[in-house]
Design a protein around this motif. Sequence first.
Motif, short mmCIF file in Angstrom:
data_model
loop_
_atom_site.label_atom_id
_atom_site.label_comp_id
_atom_site.label_asym_id
_atom_site.label_seq_id
_atom_site.Cartn_x
_atom_site.Cartn_y
_atom_site.Cartn_z
N GLY A 4 0.81 -1.20 0.00
CA GLY A 4 0.00 0.00 0.00
C GLY A 4 0.85 1.26 0.00
O GLY A 4 0.50 2.25 -0.64
N TRP A 5 1.99 1.22 0.72
CA TRP A 5 2.86 2.39 0.75
C TRP A 5 3.44 2.66 -0.62
O TRP A 5 3.50 3.81 -1.07
N TRP A 6 3.89 1.61 -1.31
CA TRP A 6 4.47 1.80 -2.64
C TRP A 6 3.41 2.28 -3.62
O TRP A 6 3.70 3.08 -4.52
N ALA A 7 2.18 1.80 -3.48
CA ALA A 7 1.11 2.26 -4.36
C ALA A 7 0.84 3.75 -4.15
O ALA A 7 0.63 4.50 -5.12
N LYS A 8 0.88 4.21 -2.89
CA LYS A 8 0.70 5.63 -2.63
C LYS A 8 1.87 6.44 -3.18
O LYS A 8 1.68 7.57 -3.68
N ALA A 9 3.07 5.89 -3.09
CA ALA A 9 4.23 6.59 -3.64
C ALA A 9 4.11 6.73 -5.15
O ALA A 9 4.46 7.78 -5.72
N GLN A 10 3.62 5.68 -5.81
CA GLN A 10 3.42 5.76 -7.26
C GLN A 10 2.36 6.80 -7.61
O GLN A 10 2.53 7.58 -8.56
N GLY A 11 1.27 6.82 -6.85
CA GLY A 11 0.23 7.81 -7.10
C GLY A 11 0.72 9.23 -6.87
O GLY A 11 0.45 10.14 -7.68
N GLY A 12 1.47 9.44 -5.78
CA GLY A 12 2.02 10.77 -5.53
C GLY A 12 3.03 11.19 -6.57
O GLY A 12 3.04 12.35 -7.00
N GLY A 13 3.87 10.25 -6.98
CA GLY A 13 4.84 10.57 -8.02
C GLY A 13 4.18 10.91 -9.35
O GLY A 13 4.61 11.83 -10.05
N MET A 14 3.12 10.18 -9.68
CA MET A 14 2.40 10.46 -10.93
C MET A 14 1.72 11.83 -10.86
O MET A 14 1.71 12.57 -11.86
N LEU A 15 1.17 12.17 -9.71
CA LEU A 15 0.51 13.47 -9.56
C LEU A 15 1.53 14.60 -9.69
O LEU A 15 1.28 15.61 -10.38
N LEU A 16 2.68 14.47 -9.04
CA LEU A 16 3.72 15.48 -9.16
C LEU A 16 4.20 15.61 -10.60
O LEU A 16 4.46 16.72 -11.09
N ALA A 17 4.35 14.47 -11.27
CA ALA A 17 4.82 14.51 -12.66
C ALA A 17 3.83 15.23 -13.56
O ALA A 17 4.23 16.04 -14.42
N LEU A 18 2.55 14.96 -13.39
CA LEU A 18 1.54 15.64 -14.21
C LEU A 18 1.50 17.13 -13.93
O LEU A 18 1.42 17.96 -14.87
N GLY A 122 10.19 5.59 -17.16
CA GLY A 122 9.38 6.80 -16.99
C GLY A 122 9.97 7.74 -15.96
O GLY A 122 10.00 8.96 -16.17
N GLY A 123 10.45 7.20 -14.84
CA GLY A 123 11.05 8.05 -13.82
C GLY A 123 12.32 8.74 -14.31
O GLY A 123 12.53 9.93 -14.05
N ALA A 124 13.17 8.00 -15.04
CA ALA A 124 14.39 8.62 -15.58
C ALA A 124 14.06 9.69 -16.60
O ALA A 124 14.70 10.76 -16.63
N THR A 125 13.07 9.43 -17.45
CA THR A 125 12.68 10.42 -18.45
C THR A 125 12.12 11.67 -17.80
O THR A 125 12.41 12.81 -18.23
N LEU A 126 11.33 11.51 -16.76
CA LEU A 126 10.79 12.66 -16.04
C LEU A 126 11.90 13.45 -15.34
O LEU A 126 11.84 14.68 -15.26
N ALA A 174 11.12 21.25 -10.37
CA ALA A 174 11.19 20.52 -9.10
C ALA A 174 10.14 19.42 -9.04
O ALA A 174 10.40 18.30 -8.59
N PHE A 175 8.91 19.70 -9.52
CA PHE A 175 7.86 18.70 -9.51
C PHE A 175 8.21 17.53 -10.43
O PHE A 175 7.99 16.36 -10.09
N LEU A 176 8.73 17.83 -11.61
CA LEU A 176 9.10 16.76 -12.55
C LEU A 176 10.20 15.88 -11.96
O LEU A 176 10.13 14.65 -12.05
N ALA A 177 11.22 16.51 -11.39
CA ALA A 177 12.32 15.73 -10.82
C ALA A 177 11.85 14.90 -9.62
O ALA A 177 12.20 13.71 -9.49
N ALA A 178 11.05 15.50 -8.73
CA ALA A 178 10.56 14.76 -7.57
C ALA A 178 9.62 13.63 -7.98
O ALA A 178 9.69 12.52 -7.43
N GLY A 179 8.74 13.89 -8.93
CA GLY A 179 7.85 12.83 -9.40
C GLY A 179 8.60 11.69 -10.05
O GLY A 179 8.30 10.51 -9.82
N GLY A 180 9.60 12.01 -10.87
CA GLY A 180 10.40 10.96 -11.49
C GLY A 180 11.16 10.14 -10.47
O GLY A 180 11.28 8.91 -10.60
N LEU A 181 11.68 10.79 -9.42
CA LEU A 181 12.41 10.07 -8.38
C LEU A 181 11.48 9.13 -7.62
O LEU A 181 11.84 7.97 -7.34
N LEU A 182 10.29 9.58 -7.28
CA LEU A 182 9.34 8.71 -6.57
C LEU A 182 8.94 7.51 -7.43
O LEU A 182 8.89 6.38 -6.93
N LEU A 183 8.67 7.75 -8.70
CA LEU A 183 8.26 6.64 -9.57
C LEU A 183 9.40 5.65 -9.77
O LEU A 183 9.17 4.43 -9.78
#
Length: 224
Positions: A4-18, A122-126, A174-183
């Motif tokens: 569940g924690w990793w799923a939330k991290a993926q969701g947060g990373g995707m939101l930051l990336a968008l 996707g994370g590296a590209t972001l 900053a949002f793109l870099a943080a989102g890519g790192l989380l993903l």
Amino acid sequence: MAGGWWAKAQGGGMLLALLGWISSCVTTFVPLWKNLNLDLNELEVWNMGLWQVCITQEEGVVECQAHGSFLALPPELRISRLLMCLSNGLGLLGCLLAALGLEGWRTCEDKPGRKQQLLLGGGATLGMAGITTLVPVSWVAYNTVLDFWDETVPDIVPRWEFGEATFLGWFAGAFLAAGGLLLACSSRATSTAMPLAPACHQRPAAPGLPGGHHLHPKNADLVI
């Protein structure tokens, strides 16, 4: 709990990336990279972007004019155009790759390794998109500071200052870099969630012989 924690991290990373990608696109095209207030005519405010210059008058009338020639632009604006367009493309590609690797999507469910590769890619590209956003925005801001404090220019000459797009670009990078790192970090969830191999089943017993006798593997060659 870990899943569940990793799923939330993926969701947060995707939101930051968008959010970062949308902010980067807005930063690219709005003419608010620099602001200039004329002391001689305080009723006009000049705004400069990568593509055009706009004049806002007191009545709210906005007149915009595109830059005359690409080659006539200063080097920081020419390179910033290319880098910001590249950032927009990388951000879109990174969001698409990362979305296909999310746990909620049914794509490649039978291939957890492929989903992990999609998330990492996707994370590296972001992350690259974030860098290509921060570099041009910071470069233009640095030159703006140098021009503002240039002692060779008379004090009566108006100076360009930071525009709203400068700060928006910093947040976007900053949002793109943080989102890519989380993903990229959350991609380990797909590897740990790989299904286990099916348990080995017991070999079926050998068929019985007529008369109630059974065939034993060690004595199979003794049976006539």
